[in-house]
Design a protein around this motif. Sequence first.
Motif, PDB file in Angstrom:
ATOM      1  N   ILE A 230       0.827  -1.209   0.000  1.00 37.30           N
ATOM      2  CA  ILE A 230       0.000   0.000   0.000  1.00 37.30           C
ATOM      3  C   ILE A 230       0.867   1.268   0.000  1.00 37.30           C
TER       4      ILE A 230
ATOM      5  N   ARG B 217       4.839   7.088  -1.439  1.00 33.95           N
ATOM      6  CA  ARG B 217       3.693   7.958  -1.701  1.00 33.95           C
ATOM      7  C   ARG B 217       4.146   9.407  -1.757  1.00 33.95           C
TER       8      ARG B 217
ATOM      9  N   VAL C 154       7.579  12.222 -10.929  1.00 29.71           N
ATOM     10  CA  VAL C 154       7.824  11.840 -12.324  1.00 29.71           C
ATOM     11  C   VAL C 154       9.307  12.012 -12.659  1.00 29.71           C
TER      12      VAL C 154
ATOM     13  N   ALA D  85      11.142   9.107 -11.066  1.00 28.47           N
ATOM     14  CA  ALA D  85      10.888   7.838 -11.763  1.00 28.47           C
ATOM     15  C   ALA D  85      11.524   7.829 -13.146  1.00 28.47           C
ATOM     16  N   SER D  86      11.700   9.024 -13.743  1.00 30.54           N
ATOM     17  CA  SER D  86      12.233   9.102 -15.116  1.00 30.54           C
ATOM     18  C   SER D  86      13.758   9.080 -15.175  1.00 30.54           C
TER      19      SER D  86
ATOM     20  N   PRO E 136      16.058   6.780 -14.837  1.00 26.13           N
ATOM     21  CA  PRO E 136      16.668   5.770 -15.715  1.00 26.13           C
ATOM     22  C   PRO E 136      16.541   6.120 -17.198  1.00 26.13           C
TER      23      PRO E 136
ATOM     24  N   ILE F 274       1.266   7.505  -5.971  1.00 23.68           N
ATOM     25  CA  ILE F 274       2.017   6.342  -5.532  1.00 23.68           C
ATOM     26  C   ILE F 274       3.034   5.986  -6.615  1.00 23.68           C
TER      27      ILE F 274
ATOM     28  N   ARG G  67       5.961   3.010  -7.747  1.00 20.50           N
ATOM     29  CA  ARG G  67       6.648   1.732  -7.543  1.00 20.50           C
ATOM     30  C   ARG G  67       7.680   1.589  -8.647  1.00 20.50           C
TER      31      ARG G  67
ATOM     32  N   LEU H 174       9.411   2.184 -11.708  1.00 23.61           N
ATOM     33  CA  LEU H 174       9.124   2.990 -12.895  1.00 23.61           C
ATOM     34  C   LEU H 174       7.642   3.304 -13.046  1.00 23.61           C
ATOM     35  N   ARG H 175       6.829   2.726 -12.189  1.00 22.72           N
ATOM     36  CA  ARG H 175       5.386   2.915 -12.331  1.00 22.72           C
ATOM     37  C   ARG H 175       4.889   4.016 -11.400  1.00 22.72           C
ATOM     38  N   ILE H 176       3.991   4.840 -11.960  1.00 25.06           N
ATOM     39  CA  ILE H 176       3.416   5.934 -11.171  1.00 25.06           C
ATOM     40  C   ILE H 176       1.912   5.900 -11.338  1.00 25.06           C
ATOM     41  N   GLY H 177       1.176   6.123 -10.275  1.00 27.06           N
ATOM     42  CA  GLY H 177      -0.276   6.137 -10.395  1.00 27.06           C
ATOM     43  C   GLY H 177      -0.920   6.949  -9.310  1.00 27.06           C
TER      44      GLY H 177
ATOM     45  N   LEU I 170      -3.635   7.044  -6.376  1.00 33.56           N
ATOM     46  CA  LEU I 170      -4.379   6.152  -5.484  1.00 33.56           C
ATOM     47  C   LEU I 170      -5.619   6.912  -5.004  1.00 33.56           C
TER      48      LEU I 170
END
Lengths: 61, 281
Positions: free
Chosen positions: B86, B121, B133, B136-137, B139, B197, B199, B201-204, B206
């Motif tokens: 979570i 989070r 972002v 996460a970006s 890489p 949230i 994880r 490379l993944r962003i979303g 919640l």
Amino acid sequence: MIVADQLADYEVKEAAVIVAALAFCIALGGVVAAATILCGWRGVRKVSTEWLRGRVTIYCR
Amino acid sequence: MDSCLLASTGAFAESDVLSLSAGLRIKGKVLADDATGRHHIMESRAAELITLLSNGAQGDAWLRKANDLKIKGEELDEIISFLDTIAGLSIRRGKILDLKRYEYRLRVILYRLPTRGRSSRGSADFDGILQMVILASLPVVLASLFVSFLMYGTGLFNANKIIMLYVQFNVTVIASLSLHEYIHSFFANSQTHRVLIRRGLRIGILHKPLSPRNELLSSLLGPLGGALLCYGIALGVGLVVGSEALLVGYVCMAFHFSSWLPFYGDGKQLMKLVSNRSKAS
């Protein structure tokens, strides 16, 4: 130890963009690295790609 | 140290400061998540251990407390695994160069144990989204820099053009993904408290379940907004650089349209809406 609320929705909506961008960089890097190895010191004049046939043609100088 | 405890400690080092992520509260034996409106029931020992995270705790003190509470390795792993699912565990690095952390990580990889502590989070306002972002970006920024050096080496393009295309690609990916997520956040905001949230490379976003109308608009307009921004940037840069800039724009647009594939993300939500509608009729 913990009983999760069964109705909890922890689905992460976004998954594709950064993964797709990284896959694109790796694919492009692979083609450019192959071109560098094949053409060597002469350098590359042109790279043409046929996406549907999955073919890449490298023209050296 | 048994494998379960090792997997747990692979998430953090003793010097790291651990706390509960934003939007999570403890009420007795209940872990309440304001972002989704859900309540998770904890066993008393787990509740006591997690309560310690409310005010922040150093990694070694937290592990000592787990030991005092007679929580076994696999039980601790279960707690950390759940919090990771979570994105409830916020980890602030105590020392950047803590060799123990790398040793744990290496062991987790060598023993092929599941990795923990990868999710986090953040705030779902535009600044928070942009910050996540960018992180996460990283890489992609590094991989595209490496490709740019390779391209310069081949002599395909001159240095100016490569720099322009490199900057365009990365600015487009970061700005368009931020807009994509902001649109999701905007629609989630109309009904609920929401949290970003990440994880790997993944962003979303919640959030609590949305109404079918908002879900449809969010899933359609997110990728569309991102793709339109890619096109707009490509048109502007294309005036200076030429046709290659448009090609970069089309590639970035394809990244957003791939979100409509029916396996995950926006495409999966759209498929769910369609199947719910056909069931209702």
